[in-house]
Design an enzyme around this catalytic site. Structure first.
Site: not given
Length: 699
Positions: A57, A382, A412, A442, A475, A571, A599
Site C-alpha cells: 500500500n 479488472r 491503474r 468504472h 473482497y 474502510r 469493498h
C-alpha cells in the site's frame, strides 16, 4: 492528531470543523491494517501477509499520491511555503509508520518465526556447510546474471527500475586502468527469487532461508577483482507510476498506453530506501542522482522491499500458521435449472466472497452455451491476466454471438492485462470500445440479450466489484443478477452511450456518473435533512471504501446538523470529521478492517417507514463522481433489501472485533471488546455461509 486543512462553512455561517487531510487518513488506514500484523490471535504467516500488504500500500501511495514536482522541489530547501510544510509533516508520518513496520518485523515476527523453526539466516549466522552451499548457489545461479557497473564519464549512473533491488558500493584502490573511480552499482535481476530455502542436507531439516540480498552482499568483493569493498548498501527507488496520457491529443489510446507502459518503470523518483547502516556519503550520492531531498530518504533495518517477503508464506509450507481455507457456499441458484428461468421469478443476489463468484460465471456460461442468446455486452475494469470469464467471452464470439466489451485501458496497474485482452478480443471479432475520452469506465455490468419466442428479453448483472475471480475470493462485494425490464433497459442505454457517445436518454432506475449520481446523492441527503427539520425520523447508513468528496461531505454535515442520524462505514480514507460537538454530533464513522477486504458500496436512506437501498460501483470521491462512469441502482425486492441491510450494514454497525471508530480529533480507536459478547461481522457471515471453513474472530 491529523491535520485540518480545508475550512468549509456551516449552514448558519459559523466556522465548521475543517476537513481531515486525505493523505494522513490514508496512512491512518494503513495503521489499522498493520494492527492485524500485531495481533497475537492472527496466525503467524497471516501476520506477515498483513505487514507485506501495508508495504504494498505504501509503495502505491508513493507511486500515485507523491507529486514528483513537489518531491523534486524539496531539494531546494524552500522555507515557509505551506505545501512544503505539509510535505514535511506527511514525510514524518510516513517515517513513523515505516519504523513501526520494521520494529514489528525484527522484534516480534522474526523471533516468533524462529520459535516455529522458520528462520531467515544472515551470513554471520551460517555454518561452514551452509556458507559453502550459498557460495555454490551464488556461482551457479546469481553471478552469471550480475553486471557490476563502475561509474565514470563513459559509464554514467545506470537506469534503475522502479522498486528494483540494487547495491551501491564504494571501492578502494584503482581500477584496471589505474583510475580511482570509486562508486559502482550492482542491479539485482528481478528473475532471481528474493528468498531461497536451504536444502535439508545443510539446514538440519529446519525451514532455513537466505535472502538474495544476503547472498550477494556476502560475495560483493568477488565482483570487483583487485579492488577493496568499503562502504556499501542495498537500495530501492520508488518512482511516480501513474500513467498520464492526453486522450484528446492521441489518435489511438491503446497504442499510447502501451508505449507509456514501457516508460512507467523509469518515471521520476519520489522515494529512496537504503539499509539502516548506509553511510551518509553513499546516501547523499544516491539522493543527488535521483534528485531527492533528505525527507524522501528511508533508512530501513532489514529488507528494502518487505513486499517480496510474501514468498515466505508459500515457501514455509506451514498451513497451521495460516488461516484455514474458507470454502464459499454456492449462491442461491437452483442447481439443474436454467438461471434465466429462475430470474423470471426473482432477482439473484450473491454476497461475495461468502457466496461463490462461480454464480456469476455460471450465468455467463449459460449465456454462452444457450443458442437463444444473441448478444453479450460487458464492461471490463479488472479481470486479471488469467481469467475464465474472458475465455467465456472468447467462446461466445466463436459461437457467433454479438459480443461487445467496454474495456477500461486506464485501470491503474492493470493496463497491460487489459490491453492484451482488448487486442485478443478484437482479433477474433468482438466489438471492443474504450469508453468515453476523459472518463474511466468504472461501472461493472453485463447485459445478455436472449430471443424468447417473438420477443427479445434482456438479463443483466450489476456489481459493486470487479470481474476478477481471484479478488472475488478476498473482497466483499454484491453481485445483482436481474431480469427487471426497467433496469436492463437502462443498462442497454448506458452501453449504447459508451459505444456511440450519443446523448444518454433519461434513465428510469440507474443513477450514472458523471451525469446524475452526484447530484442525486446530494439531493437525497438534503431531502432527508429538510424532513428531519420538520421532526420526521430520518436515517442514513452508507458503506464505501473512501469518503473524500467535499460536496457530499458538506451535505452529510448539513443533514446531520438538521437531525438526521448518520452512520458511515468507510474502510479507508475519510475526510469528514465525525462527532465534533455542535457540528457533527449525529455522524459516526467506523472502519472495518478484517480478514477480507471490505469493498461493497451500499447506501441506505430512510424517512419514517420509507426505506431506499442502493448498491453502487462508486466511492464518495470526487474522481468517482465527475471523472468516471459509475452506476448506482436500487434494490426494490423487500426480502433482498432486508438481506443487504442486515448483512452489509447492521452486522458491521454491531462489530466489536474488527471495528475502529473515528474520533472528533481525527484519530481512530478500536471499539472496546466484550470478549463474552464479541461479534465480528465477517466471522459471522463466514460461519453462516461457509462450508467447513474456520472463521477468525467472534461470531
Amino acid at each position: 492528531m491529523l491535520s485540518f486543512l480545508k475550512k468549509p462553512t456551516s449552514p448558519a455561517g459559523q466556522a465548521a470543523p475543517g476537513l481531515l487531510d486525505r493523505d494522513h487518513s490514508i496512512l491512518a488506514f494503513n495503521e489499522r491494517v498493520l494492527d492485524w500484523a500485531v495481533r497475537d490471535d492472527v496466525p503467524l504467516l497471516e501476520r506477515l501477509r498483513y505487514l507485506c500488504i501495508v508495504s504494498s500500500n505504501l509503495d502505491e501511495f508513493f507511486e500515485v499520491r507523491a507529486e514528483p514536482h513537489l518531491v523534486a522541489n524539496m531539494r531546494h530547501d524552500h522555507k515557509g511555503d505551506f505545501t512544503v510544510e505539509s510535505f514535511n509533516r506527511l514525510s514524518a508520518s510516513l517515517q513513523s509508520l515505516v519504523e513501526k513496520q520494521y520494529a514489528l518485523y525484527n522484534d516480534k515476527l522474526m523471533p516468533a518465526f524462529e520459535a516455529q523453526g522458520i528462520k531467515i539466516i544472515s551470513h554471520g549466522e551460517r555454518n561452514t556447510a551452509q556458507r559453502a552451499w550459498v557460495r555454490q548457489y551464488f556461482e551457479r545461479e546469481v553471478r552469471p546474471l550480475l553486471i557490476p557497473v563502475g561509474l565514470d564519464p563513459s559509464h554514467p549512473f545506470p537506469q534503475v527500475a522502479n522498486k528494483s533491488l540494487n547495491f551501491v558500493v564504494r571501492l578502494g584502490g584503482k581500477d584496471a586502468f589505474g583510475r580511482e573511480n570509486e562508486i559502482a552499482i550492482v542491479k539485482v535481476p528481478r528473475v532471481l527469487p528474493r528468498l531461497i530455502r536451504l536444502p535439508d542436507k545443510v539446514s538440519g531439516n529446519r525451514a532455513l532461508f537466505v535472502s538474495i540480498s544476503s547472498v550477494i552482499r556476502a560475495h560483493l568483493g568477488e565482483l570487483f577483482v583487485g579492488r577493496s569493498v568499503g562502504q556499501f548498501s542495498q537500495f530501492r527507488v520508488t518512482r511516480h507510476s501513474d500513467l498520464a496520457v492526453d486522450e484528446e491529443d492521441v489518435k489511438n489510446l491503446r497504442t499510447a498506453l502501451r508505449q507509456g507502459l514501457v516508460h512507467r518503470h523509469y518515471g521520476q523518483a519520489v522515494r529512496l530506501e537504503v539499509s539502516a547502516g548506509c553511510s551518509p556519503y553513499l546516501a547523499d550520492f544516491l539522493l543527488e542522482q535521483f534528485e531527492l531531498s533528505h525527507q524522501s530518504l528511508f533508512r530501513v533495518p532489514g529488507p528494502v522491499n518487505l513486499v517480496r517477503l510474501t514468498q515466505l508464506i508459500d515457501l514455509a509450507d506451514r498451513p497451521d500458521l495460516c488461516f484455514a481455507p474458507y470454502k464459499a457456499s454456492h449462491p442461491q441458484i437452483t442447481p439443474g435449472q436454467s438461471i434465466f428461468e429462475q430470474l423470471k421469478q426473482r432477482d439473484i443476489l450473491i454476497h461475495q466472497p461468502y457466496e461463490s463468484f462461480d454464480g456469476v460465471l455460471a450465468f455467463l456460461r449459460e449465456a454462452v452455451n444457450d443458442p437463444h442468446v444473441l448478444a453479450i455486452k460487458q464492461t471490463i475494469y479488472r479481470t486479471g491476466a488469467d481469467s475464465e470469464l474472458m475465455d467465456l467471452l472468447r467462446e461466445a464470439v466463436r459461437r457467433g454471438k454479438e459480443v461487445t466489451v467496454v474495456v477500461e485501458l486506464k485501470a491503474r496497474f492493470d493496463e497491460e492485462a487489459n490491453i492484451n485482452w482488448a487486442e485478443m478480443l478484437e482479433s477474433i471479432g468482438a466489438q471492443v470500445v474504450y469508453g468515453v475520452v476523459g472518463l474511466k469506465t468504472h461501472a461493472k455490468m453485463m447485459l445478455i440479450t436472449r430471443r424468447e419466442g417473438k420477443t427479445l428479453k434482456r438479463y443483466g448483472h450489476l456489481s459493486t466489484g470487479n470481474y476478477n475471480p481471484r479478488t472475488a475470493k478476498l473482497y466483499t462485494d454484491i453481485s445483482h443478477i436481474t431480469a427487471d425490464t426497467a433496469l436492463t433497459t437502462d443498462m442497454e442505454h448506458v452501453f449504447v452511450h459508451l459505444a456511440s457517445q450519443s446523448r444518454l436518454p433519461r434513465l428510469s432506475k440507474l443513477w450514472m456518473a458523471p451525469f446524475h449520481l452526484h447530484r442525486n446523492l446530494i439531493a437525497r441527503i438534503d431531502a432527508l435533512g429538510k424532513a428531519a427539520e420538520k421532526g420526521r425520523s430520518c436515517r442514513i447508513v452508507a458503506k464505501m471504501n473512501a469518503l473524500t468528496d467535499d460536496a457530499l461531505i458538506a451535505s452529510l454535515m448539513r443533514a446531520g446538523k438538521s437531525g438526521v442520524k448518520i452512520d458511515l462505514i468507510v474502510r479507508g480514507a475519510c475526510m469528514l470529521p465525525a462527532q465534533v460537538p455542535g457540528h457533527t454530533d449525529n455522524i459516526r464513522v467506523r472502519s472495518i478492517i478484517g480478514r477480507l477486504l471490505e469493498h461493497s458500496r451500499v447506501f441506505y436512506f430512510r424517512e419514517e417507514e420509507l426505506e431506499l437501498v442502493y448498491l453502487s460501483s462508486a466511492d464518495w470521491m470526487n474522481r468517482n463522481m465527475v471523472r468516471r462512469v459509475e452506476l448506482a441502482w436500487p434494490v426494490t425486492d423487500e426480502q433482498q433489501k432486508r438481506r443487504i441491510v442486515d448483512e452489509c450494514l447492521v452486522a458491521y454497525l454491531h462489530d466489536t472485533v474488527d471495528a475502529w471508530e473515528l474520533g472528533p480529533d481525527g484519530t481512530y480507536f478500536r471499539i472496546k471488546q466484550d470478549k463474552k459478547a464479541a461479534h465480528g461481522a465477517q466471522a459471522a457471515l463466514m460461519a453462516r455461509y461457509g462450508r467447513g471453513g474456520r472463521a477468525l474472530g467472534g461470531a
